[in-house]
Design an enzyme around this catalytic site. Structure first.
Site, mmCIF file in Angstrom:
data_model
loop_
_atom_site.group_PDB
_atom_site.id
_atom_site.type_symbol
_atom_site.label_atom_id
_atom_site.label_comp_id
_atom_site.label_asym_id
_atom_site.label_seq_id
_atom_site.Cartn_x
_atom_site.Cartn_y
_atom_site.Cartn_z
ATOM 1 N N GLY A 53 0.775 -1.239 0.000
ATOM 2 C CA GLY A 53 0.000 0.000 0.000
ATOM 3 C C GLY A 53 0.801 1.280 0.000
ATOM 4 O O GLY A 53 0.225 2.365 -0.035
ATOM 5 N N GLU A 73 4.686 -5.722 2.161
ATOM 6 C CA GLU A 73 4.446 -6.352 0.864
ATOM 7 C C GLU A 73 4.227 -5.287 -0.213
ATOM 8 O O GLU A 73 3.129 -5.160 -0.752
ATOM 9 C CB GLU A 73 3.206 -7.255 0.935
ATOM 10 C CG GLU A 73 3.307 -8.349 1.977
ATOM 11 C CD GLU A 73 1.974 -9.059 2.194
ATOM 12 O OE1 GLU A 73 2.013 -10.277 2.470
ATOM 13 O OE2 GLU A 73 0.909 -8.424 2.105
ATOM 14 N N PRO A 74 5.246 -4.535 -0.539
ATOM 15 C CA PRO A 74 5.076 -3.447 -1.508
ATOM 16 C C PRO A 74 4.955 -3.979 -2.931
ATOM 17 O O PRO A 74 5.724 -4.837 -3.341
ATOM 18 C CB PRO A 74 6.363 -2.640 -1.342
ATOM 19 C CG PRO A 74 7.378 -3.665 -0.921
ATOM 20 C CD PRO A 74 6.638 -4.665 -0.077
ATOM 21 N N GLY A 75 3.979 -3.508 -3.675
ATOM 22 C CA GLY A 75 3.850 -3.877 -5.086
ATOM 23 C C GLY A 75 4.071 -2.646 -5.943
ATOM 24 O O GLY A 75 5.130 -2.428 -6.536
ATOM 25 N N ARG A 76 3.036 -1.813 -5.949
ATOM 26 C CA ARG A 76 3.031 -0.566 -6.699
ATOM 27 C C ARG A 76 4.314 0.261 -6.528
ATOM 28 O O ARG A 76 4.880 0.744 -7.502
ATOM 29 C CB ARG A 76 1.845 0.232 -6.147
ATOM 30 C CG ARG A 76 1.299 1.310 -6.993
ATOM 31 C CD ARG A 76 0.187 2.006 -6.199
ATOM 32 N NE ARG A 76 -1.072 1.274 -6.130
ATOM 33 C CZ ARG A 76 -1.924 1.142 -7.144
ATOM 34 N NH1 ARG A 76 -1.655 1.659 -8.295
ATOM 35 N NH2 ARG A 76 -3.054 0.470 -6.986
ATOM 36 N N CYS A 107 -13.701 -1.408 -29.282
ATOM 37 C CA CYS A 107 -15.060 -1.168 -29.746
ATOM 38 C C CYS A 107 -15.977 -1.151 -28.535
ATOM 39 O O CYS A 107 -16.746 -2.074 -28.287
ATOM 40 C CB CYS A 107 -15.460 -2.267 -30.719
ATOM 41 S SG CYS A 107 -17.015 -1.888 -31.503
ATOM 42 N N TYR A 113 -0.078 -3.111 -12.089
ATOM 43 C CA TYR A 113 -1.497 -3.419 -12.346
ATOM 44 C C TYR A 113 -1.911 -3.058 -13.769
ATOM 45 O O TYR A 113 -2.995 -2.532 -13.995
ATOM 46 C CB TYR A 113 -2.394 -2.721 -11.298
ATOM 47 C CG TYR A 113 -2.005 -3.094 -9.888
ATOM 48 C CD1 TYR A 113 -2.175 -4.393 -9.430
ATOM 49 C CD2 TYR A 113 -1.413 -2.170 -9.033
ATOM 50 C CE1 TYR A 113 -1.786 -4.762 -8.152
ATOM 51 C CE2 TYR A 113 -1.009 -2.527 -7.753
ATOM 52 C CZ TYR A 113 -1.195 -3.829 -7.322
ATOM 53 O OH TYR A 113 -0.802 -4.184 -6.057
HETATM 54 C C1 PLP Z 1 -2.297 -5.989 -3.455
HETATM 55 C C2 PLP Z 1 -1.632 -6.434 -2.234
HETATM 56 C C3 PLP Z 1 -0.381 -5.909 -1.906
HETATM 57 C C4 PLP Z 1 0.324 -4.855 -2.718
HETATM 58 O O1 PLP Z 1 -0.260 -3.610 -2.638
HETATM 59 P P1 PLP Z 1 0.495 -2.351 -3.288
HETATM 60 O O2 PLP Z 1 -0.463 -1.249 -3.118
HETATM 61 O O3 PLP Z 1 0.737 -2.658 -4.705
HETATM 62 O O4 PLP Z 1 1.742 -2.130 -2.521
HETATM 63 C C5 PLP Z 1 0.243 -6.409 -0.785
HETATM 64 N N1 PLP Z 1 -0.344 -7.336 -0.001
HETATM 65 C C6 PLP Z 1 -1.560 -7.854 -0.287
HETATM 66 C C7 PLP Z 1 -2.126 -8.880 0.585
HETATM 67 C C8 PLP Z 1 -2.245 -7.404 -1.397
HETATM 68 O O5 PLP Z 1 -3.447 -7.905 -1.671
#
Ligand code: PLP
Length: 467
Positions: free
Chosen positions: A252, A313-316, A385, A424
């Site tokens: 997050g 758990e960083p993604g973004r 479309c 994403y």
């Molecule tokens: C989506 C998700 C993340 C990653 O969130 P980001 O906003 O991309 O950092 C981490 N942990 C869990 C469980 C998620 O569902």
């Protein structure tokens, strides 16, 4: 002297010779070589995003582990890049687990989250011996215990909680509300731990987990989540003597999608603050630790806290700003009634799903004329479309700018770039309208641009079909 555009990031995204350069690579040359739409990533940017996380951990001087949320982007070469940068991996399905292992993550570097795990996925995770399977419900405790018994193995698990913690992010991206589908509620949690601790030979209960949601603009929800988990951890310890090893604060950490604020005024205030959030991971960690310290005044609690590993758990925040999407203007029209000039590109919501599901804002620039003032308004839309395939809020909710600003006189053939499109996007793309999925290029350390995903062929559109 020319002023660098507001979206520029020195040494990474620049206007040079009038064109968009990504590191030392001319984006228009990449588009000419590989065609568009085309995703372009920077290995160096991924590494610097990971370094920022590691510096945050060093600053709070507490054990921290980062598990990259692979759902943000699980392209194999990018998973390898993240692994080489030195962090671990979070997965949400058997498929992501498979990809993480294939990318070379060791099992003890992997966490598996998910609301609807199948027995087969659970077996795969237990057999691989991953660091933690995060349990989503009381039912799932029984299920994972039964699978461990059947396999004659011990599963490492954690419990996922859903505290009532709101954030200022999009409702679809908030995951710690009672209306959210994830996790075990606070009233159930002690009973859940009792149940999970019943057969320590089958389940090793290592931690507790909350993910408050994506693109969270403030530290407070993280601190509140951490404090909640900390209280539960102490209660478990007092009741059973079992000391949990980790608290997982989820992902997050936001990305600033409004580095260039020239269109920020077109967005509602809440969206603007959320999309333009700047939050230092070190501040998140410090706020979390402070919240726990404030409620841990005893020596034994201090001791418990010192031994605890914090997981994020960083993604973004690892991948979003490392990727750009190049798209070509294919068609143009001027509506006599409104005077609007419409630009029709080759990148639609099949590549940028969040643009329709969440009205997500991706800043759009001209890559062909990156140095020119972007002062002319255009209606911009993709190739699908489908009337919803537009770069504005079709429902007139005002959640995206009605017009995108680009240099005057855009013509078909001009190359545009959507910035911060690394997270994403590829992970959610689909071949709607028989559109072959695009190629992906990674600019490696040293400046070489490598193809890491081939563009689909028409033949690929028939994959697995039987007729
Ligand atoms: C989506 C998700 C993340 C990653 O969130 P980001 O906003 O991309 O950092 C981490 N942990 C869990 C469980 C998620 O569902």
């Amino acid at each position: 002297m020319t002023v660098a555009p507001a979206w520029a990031i020195p040494g990474y995204l620049e206007a040079r010779e009038g064109r968009l350069f990504i590191e030392d690579v001319d984006s228009t040359a990449l588009a000419a070589e590989h065609g568009t739409p085309l995703f372009v990533f920077s290995e160096r940017r991924v590494r610097s995003n990971v370094e920022r996380l590691k510096r945050a951990a060093a600053r709070v001087n507490h054990p921290v582990r980062f598990f990259y949320a692979s759902k943000a982007n699980s392209t194999m070469a990018l998973l390898s890049t993240v692994r080489d940068a030195g962090i671990d991996c979070e997965v949400n399905s058997g498929g992501e687990l498979y990809k993480a292992l294939r990318a070379g993550f060791r099992p003890d570097q992997i966490i598996f989250n998910g609301t609807s795990k199948t027995e087969q996925e659970i077996d795969e995770a237990i057999n691989a011996g991953i660091y933690s399977i995060n349990i989503d419900s009381i039912y799932e405790i029984e299920l994972i215990e039964a699978r461990a018994r059947a396999l004659g193995k011990r599963a490492r698990v954690a419990l996922r909680l859903v505290p009532e913690i709101g954030t200022r992010s999009h409702l679809g991206l908030q995951t710690a509300l009672m209306t959210s589908k994830f996790g075990i509620t606070s009233s159930e949690v002690l009973e859940a731990f009792r149940r999970a601790l019943r057969h320590p030979d089958l389940l090793h209960v290592g931690g507790i987990h909350i993910h408050v949601g994506s693109q969270t603009p403030d530290v407070e929800p993280f601190a509140a989540a951490f404090k909640t988990m900390w209280e539960h951890l102490k209660a478990v310890q007092e009741e059973s003597g079992h000391a949990l090893e980790h608290i997982n604060l989820g992902g997050g950490i936001p990305v600033n999608y409004l580095r260039d604020r020239s269109q920020a005024g077109d967005l509602p205030e809440g969206e603007r603050e959320m999309l333009g959030a700047e939050l230092e991971p070190a501040d998140v960690l410090a706020a979390a630790l402070r919240a726990a310290r404030d409620s841990a005044r005893t020596a034994s609690a201090e001791h418990l806290l010192d031994r605890l590993t914090i997981l994020l758990e960083p993604g973004r925040s690892v991948i979003a700003d490392a990727g750009s999407l190049l798209t070509t203007v294919r068609n143009i029209k001027q509506r006599p009634e409104t005077g609007d000039v419409w630009l029709l590109t080759d990148a639609g919501f099949n590549l940028l799903l969040s643009m329709t599901t969440y009205n997500w804002y991706y800043h759009l620039i001209s890559a062909t004329r990156a140095d020119q003032t972007a002062g002319t308004p255009y209606k911009v839309a993709g190739p699908l479309c489908d009337s919803g395939d537009v770069y504005f809020d079709i429902e007139r909710g005002g959640r995206l700018p009605d017009y995108r600003k680009l240099p005057a006189g855009v013509r078909p053939g001009e190359l545009l770039a959507l910035l911060n499109t690394g997270a994403y996007t590829i992970a959610q793309m689909f071949p709607y309208n028989g559109r072959p999925l695009p190629a992906v290029v990674l600019i490696k350390e040293g400046g070489r641009a490598e193809l890491i995903r081939r563009r689909d062929s028409y033949e690929d559109l028939l994959n697995n079909e039987v007729w």
